[in-house]
Design an enzyme around this catalytic site. Structure first.
Site, PDB file in Angstrom:
ATOM      1  N   CYS B 141       0.841  -1.196   0.000  1.00  0.00           N
ATOM      2  CA  CYS B 141       0.000   0.000   0.000  1.00  0.00           C
ATOM      3  C   CYS B 141       0.876   1.246   0.000  1.00  0.00           C
ATOM      4  O   CYS B 141       1.686   1.447   0.905  1.00  0.00           O
ATOM      5  CB  CYS B 141      -0.899  -0.015   1.208  1.00  0.00           C
ATOM      6  SG  CYS B 141      -2.211   1.186   1.078  1.00  0.00           S
ATOM      7  N   ASN B 206       0.548  -4.754  -6.689  1.00  0.00           N
ATOM      8  CA  ASN B 206      -0.309  -3.773  -6.033  1.00  0.00           C
ATOM      9  C   ASN B 206      -0.322  -2.527  -6.917  1.00  0.00           C
ATOM     10  O   ASN B 206       0.176  -2.557  -8.039  1.00  0.00           O
ATOM     11  CB  ASN B 206       0.225  -3.479  -4.629  1.00  0.00           C
ATOM     12  CG  ASN B 206      -0.909  -3.110  -3.673  1.00  0.00           C
ATOM     13  OD1 ASN B 206      -1.799  -2.348  -4.033  1.00  0.00           O
ATOM     14  ND2 ASN B 206      -0.883  -3.662  -2.470  1.00  0.00           N
ATOM     15  N   THR B 207      -0.881  -1.446  -6.425  1.00  0.00           N
ATOM     16  CA  THR B 207      -1.057  -0.262  -7.274  1.00  0.00           C
ATOM     17  C   THR B 207       0.242   0.524  -7.451  1.00  0.00           C
ATOM     18  O   THR B 207       1.167   0.413  -6.658  1.00  0.00           O
ATOM     19  CB  THR B 207      -2.123   0.668  -6.677  1.00  0.00           C
ATOM     20  OG1 THR B 207      -1.756   0.925  -5.326  1.00  0.00           O
ATOM     21  CG2 THR B 207      -3.488   0.017  -6.728  1.00  0.00           C
ATOM     22  N   CYS B 358       3.970   6.442 -41.263  1.00  0.00           N
ATOM     23  CA  CYS B 358       5.256   6.035 -41.810  1.00  0.00           C
ATOM     24  C   CYS B 358       6.117   7.255 -42.152  1.00  0.00           C
ATOM     25  O   CYS B 358       7.318   7.253 -41.937  1.00  0.00           O
ATOM     26  CB  CYS B 358       5.066   5.154 -43.030  1.00  0.00           C
ATOM     27  SG  CYS B 358       6.611   4.399 -43.592  1.00  0.00           S
TER      28      CYS B 358
HETATM   29  C1  LIG Z   1      -9.834   1.503  -3.936  1.00  0.00           C
HETATM   30  C2  LIG Z   1      -8.753   0.462  -3.799  1.00  0.00           C
HETATM   31  C3  LIG Z   1      -8.415  -0.034  -2.549  1.00  0.00           C
HETATM   32  C4  LIG Z   1      -7.426  -0.986  -2.442  1.00  0.00           C
HETATM   33  N1  LIG Z   1      -7.140  -1.476  -1.225  1.00  0.00           N
HETATM   34  C5  LIG Z   1      -6.214  -2.475  -1.093  1.00  0.00           C
HETATM   35  C6  LIG Z   1      -5.948  -3.057   0.135  1.00  0.00           C
HETATM   36  O1  LIG Z   1      -6.539  -2.704   1.145  1.00  0.00           O
HETATM   37  N2  LIG Z   1      -5.026  -4.027   0.198  1.00  0.00           N
HETATM   38  C7  LIG Z   1      -4.352  -4.454  -0.899  1.00  0.00           C
HETATM   39  O2  LIG Z   1      -3.525  -5.364  -0.792  1.00  0.00           O
HETATM   40  N3  LIG Z   1      -4.589  -3.917  -2.099  1.00  0.00           N
HETATM   41  C8  LIG Z   1      -5.509  -2.945  -2.218  1.00  0.00           C
HETATM   42  N4  LIG Z   1      -5.789  -2.435  -3.462  1.00  0.00           N
HETATM   43  C9  LIG Z   1      -5.031  -2.935  -4.620  1.00  0.00           C
HETATM   44  C10 LIG Z   1      -5.770  -4.012  -5.371  1.00  0.00           C
HETATM   45  O3  LIG Z   1      -5.914  -5.138  -4.577  1.00  0.00           O
HETATM   46  C11 LIG Z   1      -5.051  -4.426  -6.660  1.00  0.00           C
HETATM   47  O4  LIG Z   1      -3.774  -4.892  -6.331  1.00  0.00           O
HETATM   48  C12 LIG Z   1      -4.902  -3.292  -7.630  1.00  0.00           C
HETATM   49  O5  LIG Z   1      -6.060  -2.499  -7.630  1.00  0.00           O
HETATM   50  C13 LIG Z   1      -4.615  -3.750  -9.064  1.00  0.00           C
HETATM   51  O6  LIG Z   1      -5.640  -4.554  -9.596  1.00  0.00           O
HETATM   52  P1  LIG Z   1      -6.767  -4.003 -10.598  1.00  0.00           P
HETATM   53  O7  LIG Z   1      -6.081  -3.379 -11.753  1.00  0.00           O
HETATM   54  O8  LIG Z   1      -7.583  -5.200 -10.945  1.00  0.00           O
HETATM   55  O9  LIG Z   1      -7.573  -3.017  -9.824  1.00  0.00           O
HETATM   56  C14 LIG Z   1      -6.765  -1.480  -3.560  1.00  0.00           C
HETATM   57  C15 LIG Z   1      -7.120  -0.986  -4.811  1.00  0.00           C
HETATM   58  C16 LIG Z   1      -8.100  -0.045  -4.939  1.00  0.00           C
HETATM   59  C17 LIG Z   1      -8.482   0.446  -6.309  1.00  0.00           C
END
Ligand SMILES: Cc1cc2nc3c(=O)[nH]c(=O)nc-3n(C[C@H](O)[C@H](O)[C@H](O)COP(=O)(O)O)c2cc1C
Ligand SMILES: Cc1cc2nc3c(=O)[nH]c(=O)nc-3n(C[C@H](O)[C@H](O)[C@H](O)COP(=O)(O)OP(=O)(O)OC[C@H]3O[C@@H](n4cnc5c(N)ncnc54)[C@H](O)[C@@H]3O)c2cc1C
Ligand code: SF4
Ligand code: SF4
Ligand code: SF4
Lengths: 442, 471
Positions: B141, B206-207, B358
């Site tokens: 996170c 993760n993000t 091109c």
């Molecule tokens: C609003 C939001 C909240 C998230 N909360 C968590 C979290 O609490 N724990 C976690 O491991 N990943 C969290 N994620 C990440 C997601 O689990 C995932 O890894 C990420 O969104 C990529 O997948 P996607 O492209 O399918 O969304 C969160 C993502 C979003 C969008």
């Protein structure tokens, strides 16, 4: 003029838009569908060569003001063209999306979207030059051809005066084009932009007779003829002089200017061109009980565009093919019926009346729409200006006539095409006139 | 045509965790409560990773923003949300309830807690007592938690990641999945650390740290929290290529390789199949569900089934990782392989996009001189784009009117041959750009040209150079 600007609400309601405007998001989605073609065929197909993909991509990015300026740069009547152009045979007809088995991009509606925004923001036409040029140009007629020529010349700094015999400018844009395509108020709104540039209008002035032309020649360096076509052809049948016989142009002008607000009874329209269809649709929308179009030949022969024909069917207009109008009968109350004759088409294509096939149709209003005649009274008086089949002969690239002081464009040159053709003619002439005067200046 | 009449088997055993299909909900808002997860299982999801649990937090409002592209919404999605804002006990009580009612689905507890051995032991014990089938350690996170020494503050430092994984493994009885953050130079470093720490599996990604957009009216970056914003975590379709690359990197590294749960931009069965082909044993979905709901799993399941039937795969293991050997390093690619672009005249709609691309973006080898002028030759002999355009702008066009122009006016539009561009194969470098921009499927294809040279990689060529041969 003021009361015209407030159209009667019940009329406005009946004459709802043929192509309603885009909602903002829909416009973005549609504009993103455009491929942004190289040397875009839509641009080549537009007589004014508007850079279509350029303005569409600007709509997609939300750069609406520039989109509108791009349109206006090529076509100063971009707002009315967006609504009145037969896009099916012009830009949209050429769109590569057809080859994709997909709907063409809705170029006309996107153009309208950009122009509506421009007008809503109170946009003004840009000037192309700061120079103040002393040369004076007269334009005969205040229709699309003259307006385009005048705008181009004025933007380059020349002194331009437009003459029109009518009380409102705009030519057929104001008086002739169906209300569900272009409301009269929108035509006038667009002309305000050209007025704002400093183009002078002398309205209610008919240029007529050698004297008035000589006066023009004396006062102005160059004369542009944008006088359009003349009166409508007459039917030449018994009963035609009755007051219940109104030619299509008059009829359209009457409802557009608020003189006619409703129609009762049965209406017969004679002819099957675009004008006939406009008149028939209008009669229907004004409340006629029935509207029938009489045409001597068949569906295959009509000169109306395909989409205009289909539109009329949708509005509930009836078509009577192979039918010729022979006479109009009336009583003290008005027209009562028309007398018709069935026709057939010979193997060689010629039209033949069928003997003893006369029949009568109940009718209260007859609208002839069998074409406009050339404006010979005026054109024959223009000194040394060569005509052919009632049309002014010009050099296509410049609009110059056989008299180098006279230029011409629009319906009086092409025999009656569309607004966008008139605008393209006017613009080309404007550029050529400016060039001519520039050379004379140095 | 399917090769098998029986349905393929979608069930997976991921590092010991059984699940009826590989489609799991990622730890995120769609797995916030027991009630939600039960509805998701009813819709068909094979597993769920509970929204990360730990010490209770407070979230901001608002917390999301997104990238829209060509009228489509949420191509990229960004959030500044933290872990669960519900008490740990409530989450665990609900987790127990869900596990009782849905014994077949995989239910994984995502955990994040302050970085002490005792705290981790505690939370692991609690989650397993509640019935979790596995544990996912959220080391990713990127906001809010990292400031507290958790989340990516752990995930970005291999030593910490190894240490905490090891603490967890001291206590855990169920499989331990380490979820990796992409916000790092080389994702393999932390993956290796997790493996050293004893992790049973990995999850990625993760993000990604991001600033999605700035409102051009207010000059406010998004999302807006009372006049301020903060970098958020990027997810959704836009991140898929990055995620795929990271999965491939981990799976091709012997020191890092573990069962991996693929995450990032998965929205359809196609995306899922791609992640599995690069070695993923299960996939996790978040943004697509936030946008369209649990129901998207229906198409994911039968879409994957149909594809597997067509290809003759009976189980997920049949195709898992099959694409991995096809990815190598650049130095191992054959330099003597050559393709050139070929335009199918019958399909071409004459948009000229390949021509522009091109000339401006590649090697000036597509020409629009099909019907006149010199056909082959150096580019100097061909009209340049500006000249082509100027010629058509100065042409005179009129509206075709049936009355004046006769039948000609009624003719429909077909692509004239003059608008179909032509590739000069001697100049084409085979870069592929035109075939990518062409809007018509299979209109431009890349055709192999025999070079009659043996395959040779850069590595081989540079080795030859060293030995004095020409290169
Ligand atoms: C609003 C939001 C909240 C998230 N909360 C968590 C979290 O609490 N724990 C976690 O491991 N990943 C969290 N994620 C990440 C997601 O689990 C995932 O890894 C990420 O969104 C990529 O997948 P996607 O492209 O399918 O969304 C969160 C993502 C979003 C969008
Ligand atoms: C009923 C009808 C419907 C149409 N619908 C469409 C449509 O939907 N879409 C489209 O694109 N086109 C349409 N057209 C065609 C289009 O209106 C014309 O092609 C276009 O207006 C021609 O422009 P212009 O400037 O040449 O002439 P006009 O618009 O005819 O303007 C000529 C002007 O000159 C004035 N004038 C004439 N003689 C003199 C004189 N001696 N002294 C002073 N002033 C004079 C007239 O009063 C008039 O205002 C339609 C035409 C008609 C008749
Ligand atoms: S002016 Fe008319 S023909 Fe030209 S692009 Fe606009 S709508 Fe199309
Ligand atoms: S032809 Fe169609 S797709 Fe191409 S630029 Fe014009 S409107 Fe766009
Ligand atoms: S991009 Fe494709 S469709 Fe367009 S001109 Fe090139 S080959 Fe034809």
């Amino acid at each position: 003029m003021q009361e015209l600007l407030q159209q009667k609400p019940e009329i406005a309601e009946r004459f709802g838009d043929l192509h309603p405007p885009f909602a903002a998001q829909a416009a973005v989605v549609e504009s993103n569908r455009c491929l942004n073609c190289f040397d875009a065929p839509c641009t080549s197909a537009c007589p004014t060569h508007i850079d279509v993909p350029k303005f569409i991509k600007k709509i997609a990015s939300g750069n609406l003001h520039s989109a509108a300026l791009g349109i206006l740069d090529a076509n100063v009547l971009g707002a009315s063209c967006a609504r009145v152009c037969p896009v099916e045979v012009l830009c949209e007809g050429a769109c590569v999306m057809h080859g994709f088995n997909e709907q063409p991009i809705e170029i006309g509606r996107l153009q309208r979207f950009a122009m509506d925004h421009f007008h809503a923001q109170g946009g003004r036409l840009p000037r192309k030059s700061d120079e103040k040029r002393p040369e004076k140009i007269a334009c005969i007629g205040a229709g699309p051809a003259s307006l385009a020529a005048a705008a181009e010349l004025r933007q380059q700094g020349f002194q331009v005066t437009i003459f029109d015999k009518r009380s409102l400018p705009g030519g057929l844009n104001t008086y002739g084009i169906a209300e569900y395509k272009l409301p009269l108020t929108d035509s006038l709104r667009e002309i305000e932009l050209i007025k704002d540039l400093g183009v002078q209008f002398r309205l209610g002035v008919e240029i007529c007779g050698e004297n008035s032309l000589a006066e023009l020649e004396a006062e102005f360096d160059v004369i542009f003829i944008g006088a359009g076509l003349g009166a409508m052809h007459r039917l030449a049948i018994p009963g035609e002089s009755h007051s219940g016989v109104i030619d299509a142009l008059q009829f359209i002008e009457d409802y557009k200017t608020g003189k006619t607000t409703q129609i009762a009874g049965d209406v017969i329209v004679v002819g099957a061109g675009n004008t006939a269809i406009d008149a028939a649709n209008a009669a229907k929308r004004l409340g006629a009980r029935s509207v029938s179009i009489l045409y001597r030949r068949t569906r295959e022969h009509i000169s109306a565009f395909d989409f205009e024909y289909r539109q009329a069917l949708q509005e509930g207009v009836r078509f009577l093919w192979l039918t010729q109008l022979m006479a109009i009968h009336s009583s003290a109350i008005g027209i009562t019926s028309v007398e018709c004759l069935c026709t057939e088409i010979d193997s060689d294509g010629s039209l033949k009346p069928i003997d003893d096939s006369t029949f009568h149709l109940e009718c209260n209003l007859v609208i002839p729409a069998i074409g406009q005649s050339p404006l010979l009274e005026l054109l024959t008086q223009c000194r040394d200006v060569q005509l052919e089949q009632g049309r002014v002969v010009v050099d296509r690239a410049t609009g110059q006539t056989s008299n180098p002081k006279y230029f011409a464009g629009g319906d009086c040159v092409n025999g009656g095409r569309e607004v966008v053709d008139a605008v393209a003619d006017g613009k080309r002439a404007g550029i050529a006139i400016a060039r001519l005067l520039e050379v004379a200046y140095v | 045509m399917s090769k098998y009449s029986v349905k393929p088997n979608l069930s997976v055993n991921f590092a010991g965790i059984e699940s009826p299909n590989p489609f799991w909900l990622a730890s995120a808002p769609p797995t916030n409560t027991g009630e939600q997860i039960m509805r998701a299982f009813d819709a068909g999801w094979g597993g769920a990773v509970w929204k990360t649990m730990g010490a209770q937090v407070t979230n901001t409002s608002s917390r999301y923003s997104s990238i829209n592209w060509n009228g489509r919404r949420m191509m990229g999605f960004s959030n500044i949300e933290l872990i669960s804002d519900r008490p740990l006990e409530v989450n665990l009580r609900e987790l127990a309830e869900v596990k009782k009612r849905y014994p077949k689905q995989a239910l994984i507890a995502s955990l994040m807690i302050e970085s002490t051995r005792e705290a981790w032991h505690n939370v692991v014990q609690q989650a397993e007592d509640a019935g979790a089938d596995g544990l996912e350690l959220n080391f990713g996170c990127p906001h809010g938690m990292s400031e507290r020494g958790m989340g990516s503050a752990v995930g970005q430092v291999p030593e910490y990641a190894e240490m905490i994984t090891a603490w967890v493994k001291e206590k855990a009885r169920t499989p331990v999945i380490v979820k990796l953050t992409p916000n790092i130079t080389d994702i393999r470093e932390v993956a290796r650390a997790a493996k050293r720490g004893g992790a049973d599996a990995l999850a990625a990604i993760n993000t990604i740290n991001s600033i999605t957009s700035i409102d051009l009216d207010t000059l406010m970056p998004q999302p807006n929290v009372d006049g301020r914003s903060s970098h958020g975590g990027y997810s959704g379709p836009a991140v898929k290529p990055i995620a795929l690359n990271m999965v491939q990197q981990v799976m091709s590294d012997p020191e890092a390789m573990l069962p991996i749960s693929g995450i990032g931009g998965i929205a359809t069965w196609r995306d899922a199949a791609e992640f599995i082909l690069l070695g993923s044993g299960s996939v996790q979905v978040c943004t697509a569900v936030m946008q369209q709901g649990y129901r998207i799993v229906e198409d994911m399941i039968d879409g994957l089934e149909n594809w597997m039937c067509e290809k003759g795969f009976q189980s997920i293991e049949d195709f898992r990782g099959l694409s991995l050997p096809k990815v190598t390093e650049w130095k191992d690619l054959n330099l003597n392989y050559k393709v050139v672009a070929h335009i199918d005249e019958a399909k071409c709609i004459g948009c000229g996009l390949c021509y522009t691309a091109c000339w401006d973006g590649a090697h000036q080898c597509i020409h629009v001189d099909r019907v006149s002028g010199q056909i082959d030759g150096p580019i100097e002999l061909h009209a340049k784009p500006v000249e082509v355009e100027a010629a058509s702008r100065s042409s005179i066009t009129v509206t075709p009117i049936p009355k004046l122009d006769g039948e000609k006016a009624r003719q429909g539009y077909t692509t004239p041959l003059a608008r179909v561009p032509r590739v000069d194969e001697t100049e084409c470098v085979g870069c592929n750009l035109c075939s990518l921009v062409c809007p018509v499927d299979a209109c431009i294809t890349m055709v192999e040209v025999k070079t009659h040279l043996p395959a040779e990689t850069w590595e081989e060529r540079s080795a030859a150079c060293l030995t004095g041969e020409s290169c």
